[in-house]
Design an enzyme around this catalytic site. Structure first.
Site, PDB file in Angstrom:
ATOM      1  CG  ASP A  61      -1.898  -1.163   1.206  1.00  0.00           C
ATOM      2  OD1 ASP A  61      -2.241  -1.641   0.108  1.00  0.00           O
ATOM      3  OD2 ASP A  61      -2.277  -1.619   2.300  1.00  0.00           O
ATOM      4  CD  GLU A  62       4.663  -0.501  -0.207  1.00  0.00           C
ATOM      5  OE1 GLU A  62       3.812  -0.757  -1.093  1.00  0.00           O
ATOM      6  OE2 GLU A  62       5.260  -1.379   0.442  1.00  0.00           O
ATOM      7  CE  LYS A  72       2.467  -2.525  -4.236  1.00  0.00           C
ATOM      8  NZ  LYS A  72       2.067  -2.077  -2.882  1.00  0.00           N
ATOM      9  CB  ALA A 107      -2.707  -6.449  -5.263  1.00  0.00           C
ATOM     10  CG  HIS A 167      -2.000  -2.012  -6.979  1.00  0.00           C
ATOM     11  ND1 HIS A 167      -1.070  -2.550  -7.827  1.00  0.00           N
ATOM     12  CD2 HIS A 167      -1.736  -2.534  -5.763  1.00  0.00           C
ATOM     13  CE1 HIS A 167      -0.278  -3.373  -7.143  1.00  0.00           C
ATOM     14  NE2 HIS A 167      -0.684  -3.386  -5.898  1.00  0.00           N
ATOM     15  CB  THR A 175      -6.748 -10.005   1.478  1.00  0.00           C
ATOM     16  OG1 THR A 175      -6.266 -11.110   0.696  1.00  0.00           O
ATOM     17  CG2 THR A 175      -5.625  -8.998   1.656  1.00  0.00           C
ATOM     18  CD  GLN A 195       0.666  -8.852  -2.641  1.00  0.00           C
ATOM     19  OE1 GLN A 195       1.323  -9.427  -3.492  1.00  0.00           O
ATOM     20  NE2 GLN A 195      -0.602  -8.570  -2.833  1.00  0.00           N
ATOM     21  NE  ARG A 227      -4.018   0.703   3.422  1.00  0.00           N
ATOM     22  CZ  ARG A 227      -4.124   1.420   2.294  1.00  0.00           C
ATOM     23  NH1 ARG A 227      -3.772   2.691   2.269  1.00  0.00           N
ATOM     24  NH2 ARG A 227      -4.568   0.860   1.188  1.00  0.00           N
TER      25      ARG A 227
END
Ligand code: GDP
Ligand code: IMO
Ligand code: MG
Length: 468
Positions: free
Chosen positions: A58-59, A61, A84, A86, A170, A263, A344
């Site tokens: 979760d940066e 990407k 994932a 995104h 998940t 990830q 988060r």
């Protein structure tokens, strides 16, 4: 500009200039590395670049992939599945992708789902539908594994059975699907096109899976014929987009290929916080393996890191903040899972984590996201080492017992003002970011020994700055 690069046969080419947008010849560098940006900017894109999550996922990407995909012809996911999530925001419209590579949002890009992925066709078809059926822009490796409905059932049952030791998955069936792949009970996308093979595979795996479900006492009954009809139906619908992904990538190298990581390194099956990890390798090596491309062909590795850290899932988190600053990060940063909606966990940036990621991935540059979220905080802290009952620790430990005992050692930096998206944009345009942001970036990049290539200060595609 491309003429200045010697030509070699496509498959032998390890470094290749595929695209140059040039406003000033004198800025052309002697090599094909990323160079600079400014109002008059030069972008040199090399053959293959990998976008890698440097933390726990979760940066950002998806956003960075979408931005960089402007200059490539192909975007490939090599690992992971619908675990994932995104997010790509274009002109205020948010797109959430789970299985489809983010490049699919660009009209000129072919999106490829590589052999290392585990694909839930139900989810895939729903995503394709949302985008107005983009099957023509998608190629799925015939070698990618299928996530079957029973994988989800097992995922839930196994998590419940682990109680306190659960990873907080998940629930998308990822672990069981990769488990079947490893034990050779898996079904591949190509099997969906061969009725006899599909039936044989199911006859082998269904009784075994039923026994596992019985062991966990879920009460679920698997019906072979139903599963066969479902899977064969997927095959008929997706037939036109299942093929040889590795070959397609090799044939498209000259237009630029982007490997989109899912990830992050710290939930890598080998190098992450085992057992609180996912079941694939979100590293450049894992992505190359999963895409079916020689690792040596990767020219650039973009490590995506938030300006702080988040984690969705369980396990020790040394810099976690369960206070007002953590709340600030969650609220301002909208830190809720894209796939599960879970809040988060948030904490300060951790250089010990990033050093571990850099060693494994060899980032050629960083993309630092969510700088805007820290705006308005008085002080910014960055963890540079851990204190433990056994002494100071400079490197990320493998033991979760030890990690749980780690207390962060912080350096404190000055905070920067909260800016609106327009203010960030204006500051970026004239190269006048707040001095504290500059200091933060310099601290981070000099400690890690990796330059910052991209800065992100908002979810939107436009809220991105390429650095000199
Ligand atoms: P991914 O899994 O790495 O692609 O990241 P996610 O999409 O799960 O989570 C990142 C979230 O942050 C998304 O909601 C993005 O729209 C958002 N985002 C990305 N970059 C920035 C940024 O620089 N600032 C802010 N405020 N949000 C961002
Ligand atoms: P993106 O690509 C954040 C986490 C789960 C759980 C662990 C195992 O959006 O960055 P799994 O379902 O994979 O078996 O769960 O990994 N996890 C992620 N966390 N971002 C992700 O993907 C993730 N994919 C899996 O929360 O702790
Ligand atoms: Mg995500």
């Amino acid at each position: 500009a491309t003429g200045s690069v010697p030509e070699r046969p496509a498959l032998l080419r390890t470094r290749r200039l595929t695209h140059a947008r040039l406003t000033d010849d004198s800025l052309l560098p002697p090599t094909d590395r990323l160079t600079c940006i400014g109002p008059s900017w030069v972008t040199l894109i090399v053959g293959v670049l990998a976008v890698v999550g440097a933390q726990w996922g979760d940066e950002g990407k998806g956003k960075i992939t979408d931005w960089l995909a402007a200059d490539v012809g192909t975007v490939v996911r090599g690992q992971g599945g619908s675990n994932a999530g995104h997010t790509v925001v274009i002109d205020g419209v948010s797109h959430k992708l789970h299985l489809l590579p983010s490049g699919i949002l660009r009209s000129e890009v072919l999106a490829i789902a590589g052999a290392g992925m585990v694909i839930d066709p139900e989810q895939l078809l729903a995503e394709l539908e949302q985008l107005g059926d983009s099957r023509g822009k998608l190629l799925i490796s015939e070698r990618a594994h299928v996530v079957m409905p029973y994988h989800r059932l097992l995922d839930g049952a196994e998590e419940r059975a682990k109680e306190g030791g659960a990873a907080g998955t998940t629930g998308k069936g990822i672990g069981p699907a990769y488990g079947d792949r490893a034990t050779r009970f898996g079904i591949r996308m190509g099997d969906l096109l061969e009725p006899q093979t599909l039936r044989e595979r199911l006859e082998r795996v269904v009784p075994r899976t039923q026994a596992l479900l019985d062991y966990y006492g879920t009460g679920d009954r698997l019906e072979l014929e139903q599963l066969y009809d479902l899977a064969a139906g997927w095959g008929r619908t997706l037939k036109g987009c299942i093929g040889n992904a590795s070959l397609a990538i090799a044939e498209r190298l000259d237009r630029g290929v982007l490997l989109e990581g899912a990830q992050g390194v710290h939930i890598d099956i080998d190098h992450g916080i085992y057992p609180f990890v996912t079941s694939s390798s979100p590293t450049p090596a894992g992505m190359a393996q999963g895409a079916g491309i020689a690792p040596g062909l990767i020219d650039r590795v973009v490590g995506v890191t938030k300006a702080y850290v988040t984690r969705v899932g369980t396990g020790p988190f040394p810099t976690e903040l369960e206070d007002a600053t953590g709340e600030h990060m969650r609220d301002v940063g909208g830190e809720f899972g894209t796939t599960t909606g879970r809040p988060r966990r948030c904490g300060w940036l951790d250089m010990v984590m990033l050093e571990h990621s850099q060693r494994i991935c060899g980032f050629s540059e960083l993309a630092i996201t969510k700088l805007d979220v820290l705006g308005g905080l008085d002080k910014i802290r960055v963890c540079t080492a851990y204190e433990t009952p056994h002494g100071r620790l400079e490197h990320f430990p493998a033991s979760m017992t030890l990690l749980a005992e780690c207390t962060p050692i912080y350096e404190t930096l000055a905070g920067w003002p909260a800016l609106s998206p327009a203010e960030w944009q204006a500051a970026a345009a004239v190269d006048s970011l707040p001095v504290e942001v500059n200091d933060f970036i310099t601290f981070l990049t000099s400690r890690l020994g990796v330059p910052a290539g991209l800065l992100s200060f908002g979810p939107d595609r436009e809220a991105t700055l390429r650095l000199r």
